[in-house]
Design a protein around this motif. Structure first.
Motif, PDB file in Angstrom:
ATOM      1  N   TYR A  23     -15.278  -8.678  10.428  1.00 16.08           N
ATOM      2  CA  TYR A  23     -14.377  -7.708  10.833  1.00 16.08           C
ATOM      3  C   TYR A  23     -14.556  -6.066  10.516  1.00 16.08           C
ATOM      4  O   TYR A  23     -15.157  -6.287   9.364  1.00 16.08           O
ATOM      5  N   VAL A  25     -13.339  -2.793   8.641  1.00 16.81           N
ATOM      6  CA  VAL A  25     -12.192  -2.484   8.024  1.00 16.81           C
ATOM      7  C   VAL A  25     -11.132  -1.478   8.539  1.00 16.81           C
ATOM      8  O   VAL A  25     -10.042  -1.619   8.222  1.00 16.81           O
ATOM      9  N   GLN A  26     -11.833  -0.444   8.988  1.00 14.27           N
ATOM     10  CA  GLN A  26     -11.023   0.880   9.312  1.00 14.27           C
ATOM     11  C   GLN A  26     -11.377   1.196  10.701  1.00 14.27           C
ATOM     12  O   GLN A  26     -12.191   1.997  10.698  1.00 14.27           O
ATOM     13  N   PRO A  27     -10.743   0.940  11.665  1.00 12.80           N
ATOM     14  CA  PRO A  27      -9.532   0.429  11.813  1.00 12.80           C
ATOM     15  C   PRO A  27      -9.882  -1.264  11.824  1.00 12.80           C
ATOM     16  O   PRO A  27     -11.082  -1.560  12.114  1.00 12.80           O
ATOM     17  N   ILE A  28      -8.783  -2.130  11.489  1.00  9.98           N
ATOM     18  CA  ILE A  28      -9.098  -3.609  11.287  1.00  9.98           C
ATOM     19  C   ILE A  28      -9.531  -3.971  12.717  1.00  9.98           C
ATOM     20  O   ILE A  28      -8.735  -3.708  13.624  1.00  9.98           O
ATOM     21  N   GLU A  43      -6.598 -10.536   8.854  1.00  7.92           N
ATOM     22  CA  GLU A  43      -6.170  -9.350   9.070  1.00  7.92           C
ATOM     23  C   GLU A  43      -5.376  -8.715   8.090  1.00  7.92           C
ATOM     24  O   GLU A  43      -5.269  -7.475   7.477  1.00  7.92           O
ATOM     25  N   ALA A  44      -4.438  -9.504   7.696  1.00  4.58           N
ATOM     26  CA  ALA A  44      -3.457  -9.208   6.525  1.00  4.58           C
ATOM     27  C   ALA A  44      -4.214  -8.846   4.991  1.00  4.58           C
ATOM     28  O   ALA A  44      -3.635  -8.060   4.360  1.00  4.58           O
ATOM     29  N   ILE A  46      -7.273  -8.140   4.722  1.00  6.82           N
ATOM     30  CA  ILE A  46      -8.018  -6.971   4.833  1.00  6.82           C
ATOM     31  C   ILE A  46      -7.211  -5.702   4.469  1.00  6.82           C
ATOM     32  O   ILE A  46      -7.608  -4.694   3.814  1.00  6.82           O
ATOM     33  N   GLU A  47      -6.157  -5.844   5.330  1.00  4.72           N
ATOM     34  CA  GLU A  47      -5.042  -4.671   5.293  1.00  4.72           C
ATOM     35  C   GLU A  47      -4.500  -4.412   3.757  1.00  4.72           C
ATOM     36  O   GLU A  47      -4.993  -3.408   3.321  1.00  4.72           O
ATOM     37  N   GLU A  48      -4.386  -5.311   3.126  1.00  6.81           N
ATOM     38  CA  GLU A  48      -3.749  -5.412   1.656  1.00  6.81           C
ATOM     39  C   GLU A  48      -4.945  -5.042   0.536  1.00  6.81           C
ATOM     40  O   GLU A  48      -4.530  -4.395  -0.452  1.00  6.81           O
ATOM     41  N   LYS A  50      -7.836  -3.175   1.651  1.00  6.64           N
ATOM     42  CA  LYS A  50      -8.588  -2.044   2.493  1.00  6.64           C
ATOM     43  C   LYS A  50      -9.171  -1.166   1.298  1.00  6.64           C
ATOM     44  O   LYS A  50     -10.396  -0.977   1.514  1.00  6.64           O
ATOM     45  N   ASP A  51      -8.354  -0.561   0.524  1.00  8.53           N
ATOM     46  CA  ASP A  51      -8.921   0.467  -0.309  1.00  8.53           C
ATOM     47  C   ASP A  51     -10.186  -0.162  -1.462  1.00  8.53           C
ATOM     48  O   ASP A  51     -11.209   0.617  -1.767  1.00  8.53           O
TER      49      ASP A  51
END
Length: 65
Positions: A23, A25-28, A43-44, A46-48, A50-51
Motif C-alpha cells: 500500500y 501511504v499518502q494517499p492510501i 487501510e484503517a 495505515i491511516e491511524e 500515517k505520521d
C-alpha cells in the motif's frame, strides 16, 4: 514493513500467512494484495499510523545513508 531497497512513493508491505500486500501511504492506495488480507483493517491502520510510518520511512531512507 519496508524493504531495505525500497523506493518512493512511501509505501508499506504487509505480510501475513505467507501472503503479501503493498500500500502507498499518502494517499492510501492498494498496489497489490496477494492473499486474503482485510483491506478495510489495513487501510484503517495505515491511516491511524500515517505520521509514524512517514517519519520512520524518512529516518531509514535518509539520503546521507
Amino acid at each position: 514493513m519496508f524493504y531495505s531497497n525500497d523506493h518512493l512513493p512511501i509505501h508499506v508491505h504487509i505480510i501475513k500467512d505467507g501472503h503479501e500486500a503493498k500500500y502507498n501511504v499518502q494517499p492510501i492506495e492498494q498496489i497489490y494484495n496477494h492473499g486474503r488480507h482485510d483491506i478495510l483493517m489495513i487501510e484503517a491502520v495505515i491511516e491511524e499510523n500515517k505520521d509514524i510510518i512517514i517519519n520512520r520511512w524518512n529516518e531509514y531512507f535518509k539520503e546521507d545513508k
